[in-house]
Design an enzyme around this catalytic site. Sequence first.
Site, PDB file in Angstrom:
ATOM      1  N   HIS A  85       8.492  -5.618  -3.208  1.00  0.00           N
ATOM      2  CA  HIS A  85       7.144  -5.156  -3.233  1.00  0.00           C
ATOM      3  C   HIS A  85       6.258  -6.337  -2.950  1.00  0.00           C
ATOM      4  CE1 HIS A  85       4.115  -2.175  -4.109  1.00  0.00           C
ATOM      5  NE2 HIS A  85       3.289  -3.147  -3.955  1.00  0.00           N
ATOM      6  N   HIS A 133      -0.171  -3.317   2.786  1.00  0.00           N
ATOM      7  CA  HIS A 133      -0.513  -4.600   1.893  1.00  0.00           C
ATOM      8  C   HIS A 133      -1.208  -5.764   2.910  1.00  0.00           C
ATOM      9  CE1 HIS A 133       1.676  -2.593  -1.003  1.00  0.00           C
ATOM     10  NE2 HIS A 133       0.987  -2.999  -1.821  1.00  0.00           N
ATOM     11  N   HIS A 143      -0.921  -9.819  -7.427  1.00  0.00           N
ATOM     12  CA  HIS A 143      -1.303  -9.455  -6.134  1.00  0.00           C
ATOM     13  C   HIS A 143      -2.022 -10.796  -5.461  1.00  0.00           C
ATOM     14  CE1 HIS A 143      -0.241  -5.529  -6.993  1.00  0.00           C
ATOM     15  NE2 HIS A 143      -0.359  -5.088  -5.490  1.00  0.00           N
TER      16      HIS A 143
END
Length: 615
Positions: free
Chosen positions: A384, A274, A471
């Site tokens: 996450h 990420h 995100h």
Amino acid sequence: MKKTLSSVALAAILVGGFTTNALAIGGPSGSHIDYAIPGKLGEVVVNPYDIAPLTAVIKSGGYTIKDVKVTIVPKKDGQTISYAVADKHIRTHGGIPVFGMYPDYQNTIEIEYTKIYKGQEEKIKETYKIYAPAIYLESTGMPNQKGPLFDKIEVVKAASGKFANRLYYVNNFVNKTGKGTKVVWNNPAGGAIEWNYTPNNFVLDTKGEVRWYLEPSKIYNLKTPMNAGVMMGFKQNPDGAMTWGYGQHYVKYDIMGREIFNRELPAQYNDFSHSMDVMDNGHYLLRVANANLKRADGRNVRTVRDVIVEVDRDGNVVDDWRLYEILDPYRDTVIKVLDQGAVCLNIDASKAGHTASADELAMMDKEEKWGDIVGVGPGRNWAHVNSVDHDPTDDSIIISSRHQNAVIKIGRDKKVKWIIGGHKGWKDQFKDKLLQPVDSKGNKIVCEDEYTKCPGYESEKGGFDWQYTQHTAFRIDSKSKPGVVYLTVFDNGDSRGFEQPAIAGMKYSRAVVFKVDEKAKTVEQVWEYGKERGAEWYSSVTSLTQYQDDLNSIFAYSAVAGMQFDIATGRPVGLPSPHINEFEWGAKEPSVEIKMTNAMGYQAFPFSVEKAFSK
């Protein structure tokens, strides 16, 4: 007696008729050379570092050259790429770097330079013809793959004005293949190796033409755990070079493909994915996990996407943020409302529409279920974290935690400063960190159900709403100041209102700008886009929103737009079709829209060729 060809004649045949300064074969023969020189300098080397096939270097030929300018002549109605080259790049590459060629095409390259020889300077203009090879990407072996990068591309809204010469770096990936699925890192379970996808990275111009792509085979191998994973977290650094990570590596290369560094993660950490963010001091923030954590119950586990590590220029670990110690890894408020069919890249169509129950979460410890699974507690995917950004005004980090529906600022002292997101489910120690929504005049906005649903939740007219399974949360440096933070966020929108809608097609995503007043502990929604696009623009996973300082614009990448699953059958009902959009600051409609069909997207951003070759 047999007649034999002279060495010079044979050399002429071997080079296929090219004119050369001198030719010789058969061993050392003084200062002669035996390769083709197509212009007034040296040889042309295509793909000089083996990972960027649409680049080349026109070697200096032993001359000193300066004042270099390169122009890639476009196809008919195409986009010109033109840039100046600083002397350091000429010295580094041994000649003139060429970037932006069309694949499977004989490109016309115009160069201007000053040549210095025997103390004399000569200004020269030349034209080169360079064939660049076709794009190569591994086949998945599946019937839905029709092209190496995507099925097709559509320029929905043509760029004009200040956006006309944009280039966009696209970070996509190819779904799992038969080569990659045989490798499973199982120590004790899961980790980034479960995401074993072939990289799919390229640069598009505004006409929809590919002008660069990464051929990763020299640095990536699906079959070996240490050299696999998913390439993610791409950034163009202030010095113009590219940084990113994959699996157990974090790396830096220039756009020509030259390695600056390619390092394994420090031994205490593993499973990069990420985010790799460069700080003002040249250090890097990496989103990783703990390679071996002794839990309070005595179990040893690898954690999952819940550690931020700061490394210096030499790779030494300066600090880390262990989020399972800073936040509440057992907060399950969001975990229980996530669509289990779309958990970032772990997309499982058979679980579309399914949510996890409290009983299922409770059984995980008893059944020793660990790894990259949605659950609570260290050793599972409870946080996450998909982006990390540094705020230099108070030396804090800002993270996006998808599985907490939260954007969170954390200080160097490892204390939470504030939280953007629904208020439900947070322990008492965090309640004074939860921000209060306000309108543009500073008036308090009252939300329902423990502040999980705000007035913009179902209103067609918009209005304030939280971000859900978001995100990227990036600070807008040029608009922020101490105590006031502007942020761009991609609000994916799964679990909106902390629930699943009655019909999957009701979901939507947004690109959002928030303004945080840190003293007043308030958050204002400054701008949004995407709600009006509905399911067409909805990205259940991945994606990005980021401010672009050079053009005072907002860039958005809805990376799997159009990919939906039928809840009853679990089957896909639409191909993922990533959308590139760029907006004038505050505009309601984009100035640019480019759509790719049948491509799994992660992130994208404007790429600066000027920065790549500047001083």
